[in-house]
Scaffold this motif. Structure first.
Motif, mmCIF file in Angstrom:
data_model
loop_
_atom_site.group_PDB
_atom_site.id
_atom_site.type_symbol
_atom_site.label_atom_id
_atom_site.label_comp_id
_atom_site.label_asym_id
_atom_site.label_seq_id
_atom_site.Cartn_x
_atom_site.Cartn_y
_atom_site.Cartn_z
ATOM 1 N N VAL A 1 0.843 -0.985 -0.090
ATOM 2 C CA VAL A 1 0.043 0.212 0.020
ATOM 3 C C VAL A 1 0.933 1.250 0.102
ATOM 4 C CG1 VAL A 1 -1.876 1.347 1.197
ATOM 5 C CG2 VAL A 1 -1.833 -1.280 1.257
ATOM 6 N N ILE A 2 0.902 2.127 -0.980
ATOM 7 C CA ILE A 2 1.562 3.247 -1.327
ATOM 8 C C ILE A 2 0.969 4.342 -1.069
ATOM 9 C CG2 ILE A 2 3.391 1.929 -2.341
ATOM 10 C CD1 ILE A 2 2.652 3.087 -4.993
ATOM 11 N N GLY A 3 1.449 5.583 -0.632
ATOM 12 C CA GLY A 3 0.529 6.802 -0.469
ATOM 13 C C GLY A 3 1.330 7.729 0.422
ATOM 14 N N ALA A 4 1.002 8.914 0.499
ATOM 15 C CA ALA A 4 1.857 9.902 1.138
ATOM 16 C C ALA A 4 1.700 9.798 2.610
ATOM 17 C CB ALA A 4 1.264 11.388 0.596
ATOM 18 N N ALA A 5 2.826 10.427 3.566
ATOM 19 C CA ALA A 5 2.809 10.639 4.881
ATOM 20 C C ALA A 5 1.905 11.763 5.188
ATOM 21 C CB ALA A 5 4.251 10.845 5.307
ATOM 22 N N SER B 1 6.622 7.887 -7.996
ATOM 23 C CA SER B 1 7.633 7.186 -8.510
ATOM 24 C C SER B 1 7.522 5.705 -8.212
ATOM 25 C CB SER B 1 8.894 7.597 -7.566
ATOM 26 O OG SER B 1 8.925 7.124 -6.284
ATOM 27 N N GLU B 2 6.790 5.240 -7.135
ATOM 28 C CA GLU B 2 6.633 3.739 -6.889
ATOM 29 C C GLU B 2 5.681 3.275 -8.047
ATOM 30 O OE1 GLU B 2 7.247 3.647 -2.137
ATOM 31 O OE2 GLU B 2 5.554 4.781 -2.880
ATOM 32 N N ILE B 3 4.639 3.967 -8.281
ATOM 33 C CA ILE B 3 3.730 3.533 -9.386
ATOM 34 C C ILE B 3 4.544 3.157 -10.528
ATOM 35 C CG2 ILE B 3 1.865 4.028 -10.786
ATOM 36 C CD1 ILE B 3 0.550 5.604 -8.455
ATOM 37 N N ALA B 4 5.305 4.459 -10.945
ATOM 38 C CA ALA B 4 5.823 3.700 -12.322
ATOM 39 C C ALA B 4 7.004 2.947 -12.388
ATOM 40 C CB ALA B 4 6.846 5.282 -12.500
ATOM 41 N N LEU B 5 7.855 2.745 -10.890
ATOM 42 C CA LEU B 5 8.797 1.792 -10.832
ATOM 43 C C LEU B 5 7.936 0.251 -10.913
ATOM 44 C CD1 LEU B 5 11.035 2.916 -7.976
ATOM 45 C CD2 LEU B 5 11.613 2.537 -10.445
ATOM 46 N N ALA B 6 6.687 0.274 -10.517
ATOM 47 C CA ALA B 6 5.868 -1.195 -10.434
ATOM 48 C C ALA B 6 5.467 -1.201 -11.945
ATOM 49 C CB ALA B 6 4.549 -0.699 -9.468
#
Lengths: 157, 157, 157, 157
Positions: C12-16, C113-118
């Motif tokens: 799960v990714i998203g901002a602090a 950046s994580e979406i793109a790397l994924a």
């Protein structure tokens, strides 16, 4: 592209906090790397890293510093190409991979980690008054001998 | 050491598999980087990376390739300093950190990851026919304009 | 060892620093991950990362936090396995590689950046009110739908 | 959140290609780690890594494998949480940082690099028939003694 001639990369590793003898040796190592037209790679900080870069600069060589931190200004003043990795000590592996052979001058645990990583992945390691962990480290008595042995190991690969 | 003048590092990012237009743009970007005495950083492989390095070389510039893999020979023939990181796509972050400003030429998801990482850590990004993800990307219409904007951003930091 | 059944890892990714809506969504996403016996991976810090871990914990799930810094105590209180990477934002790639599918909740440049790397390395990305960068992101309207789609994508691999 | 009690992470390092004695020792080390409710961290591959994970599993412990490569399936069958880092040997630093104390069982150059990195960043290292590089390595004669010393070092931090 059979005519591509890659420059030889020699890494110099050792502590930021080093003895006077190590500083002098590192400077001489840097000089001989530059005299032989090789590119000097190091961790970019002080001590052995700085003296090696200083020596290379004095002979007109090119110096690359792979920094652990985030700032270009962390590099010592003799680094031409400062690369802030932001990887902390994981940058030790970068120094090893970027170098075709490695010369260790004295050094503490950080240096030992680089020696071990180099031997793990098959990079030749030349030792100048450094860790004695086995015959895999090629010993040298002088800076000039260390650089000659490093170049010899690269050329036979 | 107030007289240390670090060279400006400009990163050029884009795909290994690129359009003819992107290839021409990248080559022009590389030329202008070298004309302005900056060092070119890139991922070291083909496509935009290769054409940018080719352009920089044609103008006598210095080129650095931060490679994802393990071999010096992975670098395109216009790379002066090839650094095999062994970090796979995690080397994208290295390209970003090593560059003081970044010029994106076209590009796919790898390029997008670098744009996003650059904006995350505050590196200026100049865009040439690349991802349109918001006003943080400084747009340029020509290679020359892109390099001028990149240099301008570095100089005001 | 044909009977090894690896647990499913959902990132799960998203901002602090996130909106109330994102916080609620993230918590629901975490709950459904745990209800489905998957392991939650995240960046280990606050905001979306913390709320997702909180949700997973409430349902008895296991949570892993891949931290950018050096200290175990950087992790939010709902992380079972805190891993201080010391790699700064290069740890984003670790979050992506450790996850078999990724759910993005809102998010800023780090998330992008994580979406793109994924997408670069072929990990499925499910989007909840996040970046709209193309059809490769599988959209979901609710937390439950996002987790179901993530599990579906993992199972068909 | 004064009541957060983080689990103790103990790393076990050693070669994929190990002696029978090392395999037995590693298995016993894993058992005692699990008996003491600590989480086992390792590099996730075979040899010492596999036997330590096997031992921990036999006692119901949780095992984490930080893999150098790209595939979940690279992990040995006793790893609960497999994390493919894609960082090659740079993942050695991750094993060190993820562990609060480290037990080295025999080992070759990869293990030596981890010992050195651990000592560099201040993680206690307990040695079982491993490299003898100085008094900074805390020696143990049995698996049980090694785990007890590791836990003691973590608790006094």
């Amino acid at each position: 592209m059979a005519d591509i001639i890659r420059k030889v990369h020699i890494g110099v590793i050792g502590a930021a906090d080093c003895s006077d003898t190590a500083a002098r040796l590192a400077c001489e190592v840097g000089r001989h790397i530059a005299i032989n037209k090789a590119v000097l790679f190091c961790g970019g900080l002080g001590g052995v890293m700085e003296m090696a870069a200083k020596g290379a600069r004095e002979e007109g060589g090119l110096t690359v510093g792979l920094l652990p931190g985030f700032n270009f200004s962390d590099a010592n003043p003799y680094i031409d190409i400062a690369i802030p990795s932001g990887l902390s000590h994981a940058r030790n592996m970068l120094v090893v991979r970027a170098s075709m052979a490695i010369i260790a001058v004295e050094g503490s645990f950080g240096t030992l980690s680089e020696i071990a990583l180099a031997l793990k992945i098959g990079r030749p390691v030349i030792g100048l008054q450094t860790w004695d962990i086995g015959p895999e480290i090629i010993k040298a008595q002088t800076a000039r001998e260390a650089v000659e042995k490093a170049l010899h190991m690269v050329n036979r690969q």
